[in-house]
Design a protein around this motif. Sequence first.
Motif, short mmCIF file in Angstrom:
data_model
loop_
_atom_site.label_atom_id
_atom_site.label_comp_id
_atom_site.label_asym_id
_atom_site.label_seq_id
_atom_site.Cartn_x
_atom_site.Cartn_y
_atom_site.Cartn_z
N UNK A 213 55.54 34.55 28.53
CA UNK A 213 54.89 35.43 27.52
C UNK A 213 55.89 35.79 26.43
N UNK A 214 57.11 36.16 26.88
CA UNK A 214 58.11 36.56 25.90
C UNK A 214 58.45 35.45 24.93
N UNK A 215 58.54 34.22 25.49
CA UNK A 215 58.89 33.09 24.63
C UNK A 215 57.77 32.79 23.64
N UNK A 216 56.52 32.93 24.12
CA UNK A 216 55.36 32.66 23.26
C UNK A 216 55.37 33.56 22.04
N UNK A 217 55.82 34.78 22.23
CA UNK A 217 55.70 35.77 21.16
C UNK A 217 57.05 36.23 20.62
N UNK A 218 58.06 35.42 20.82
CA UNK A 218 59.39 35.80 20.37
C UNK A 218 59.41 36.01 18.85
N UNK A 219 58.80 35.06 18.15
CA UNK A 219 58.77 35.15 16.67
C UNK A 219 57.91 36.33 16.22
N UNK A 220 56.77 36.49 16.91
CA UNK A 220 55.87 37.59 16.55
C UNK A 220 56.56 38.94 16.78
N UNK A 221 57.21 39.08 17.91
CA UNK A 221 57.92 40.33 18.23
C UNK A 221 58.99 40.63 17.18
N UNK A 222 59.72 39.58 16.80
CA UNK A 222 60.78 39.76 15.79
C UNK A 222 60.16 40.15 14.45
N UNK A 223 59.07 39.50 14.10
CA UNK A 223 58.39 39.78 12.83
C UNK A 223 57.87 41.21 12.81
N UNK A 224 57.25 41.62 13.90
CA UNK A 224 56.71 42.97 13.98
C UNK A 224 57.84 44.01 13.99
N UNK A 225 58.91 43.67 14.70
CA UNK A 225 60.05 44.59 14.74
C UNK A 225 60.65 44.81 13.38
N UNK A 226 60.61 43.77 12.56
CA UNK A 226 61.22 43.84 11.24
C UNK A 226 60.30 44.48 10.21
N UNK A 227 59.00 44.18 10.31
CA UNK A 227 58.10 44.59 9.24
C UNK A 227 57.08 45.67 9.58
N UNK A 228 57.02 46.09 10.84
CA UNK A 228 56.09 47.18 11.17
C UNK A 228 56.56 48.42 10.41
N UNK A 229 55.65 49.37 10.11
CA UNK A 229 56.04 50.52 9.30
C UNK A 229 57.40 51.12 9.73
N UNK A 230 58.27 51.30 8.77
CA UNK A 230 59.63 51.75 9.05
C UNK A 230 59.71 53.06 9.80
N UNK A 231 58.81 53.97 9.41
CA UNK A 231 58.85 55.29 10.04
C UNK A 231 58.65 55.18 11.55
N UNK A 232 57.99 54.11 11.95
CA UNK A 232 57.73 53.94 13.39
C UNK A 232 59.02 53.83 14.17
N UNK A 233 60.03 53.38 13.53
CA UNK A 233 61.30 53.20 14.24
C UNK A 233 61.87 54.51 14.76
N UNK A 234 61.56 55.60 14.05
CA UNK A 234 62.17 56.87 14.42
C UNK A 234 61.78 57.33 15.81
N UNK A 235 60.62 56.90 16.27
CA UNK A 235 60.18 57.38 17.58
C UNK A 235 60.61 56.45 18.70
N UNK A 236 61.20 55.33 18.34
CA UNK A 236 61.58 54.39 19.38
C UNK A 236 62.88 54.81 20.05
#
Lengths: 164, 88
Positions: B1-24
């Motif tokens: 599963x992780x390999x299937x979505x490695x690119x997606x996870x990286x893309x989301x991690x980079x471009x998901x709303x920035x403010x979201x990072x504060x709660x992580x």
Amino acid sequence: MLRLGKSDEEFQEIYRIHQGGVRRTLQGMTGNSSIAEELTQEAFIKAWKGLPLFGFQSSLKTWLYKVAINIGRDWLRTHKHHSLPESHSIEEKSEASAETQAIQEALQELQEETRTLLVLHYYEGMKLLEISKVLEVPVGTIKSRLHGAKRSLQKILMEKGFNV
Amino acid sequence: MNNDFKKLDAFMGKHAPQAALTSRPLKQQYPWMGQSLLAMGLACLIIFGIFMKGNNENESALVLYQTLSLDLTESEMPELEEVTSFLE
């Protein structure tokens, strides 16, 4: 650790800590920042009223997200056939990257359950166990649903021309 | 599963709303932080060790001069190695 009570100061602290995440989740669900703002207020008013009944059966954060997601779902049910007004001003649009906009648009193409799951996972960085508590669904189910949700999001983003 | 979505996870991690990072969790926000802090800690320890070694040597030299009743000002003091080699 925060002691729970209904005093103004305690509730202000709860609001300060969680309002960002709650608003973001609601924005992810509704796709609209103004509505998310209104629903966030509503969620915290409901939480304020319900705080004395909060029985520590779950964490405060889990409970707050449950309250907020229920409010978001109610709003989506009521406005099912309404097209969502644009949530961003021109200035906001120019500041948001094309990728960020594409993510938000892609999320809106998904079913509410799938969208909420992805928002909690990607926006809020919640682990499977925490998501299962918020959505009151077994962890195994969350795991398989998340797999499907990622697959759907990946497909939409690829259709939009992103190599994901 | 992780390999299937490695690119997606990286893309989301980079471009998901920035403010979201504060709660992580910090570990998720700054995966490099643990290693960097460890490296900085080690570097500080090494520098502190060198500094303390230097101080100890100076103190040892001072005790030695006092024992030998050498009435020297600090600038006149020879290096510790010179004194110890002289005594040997």
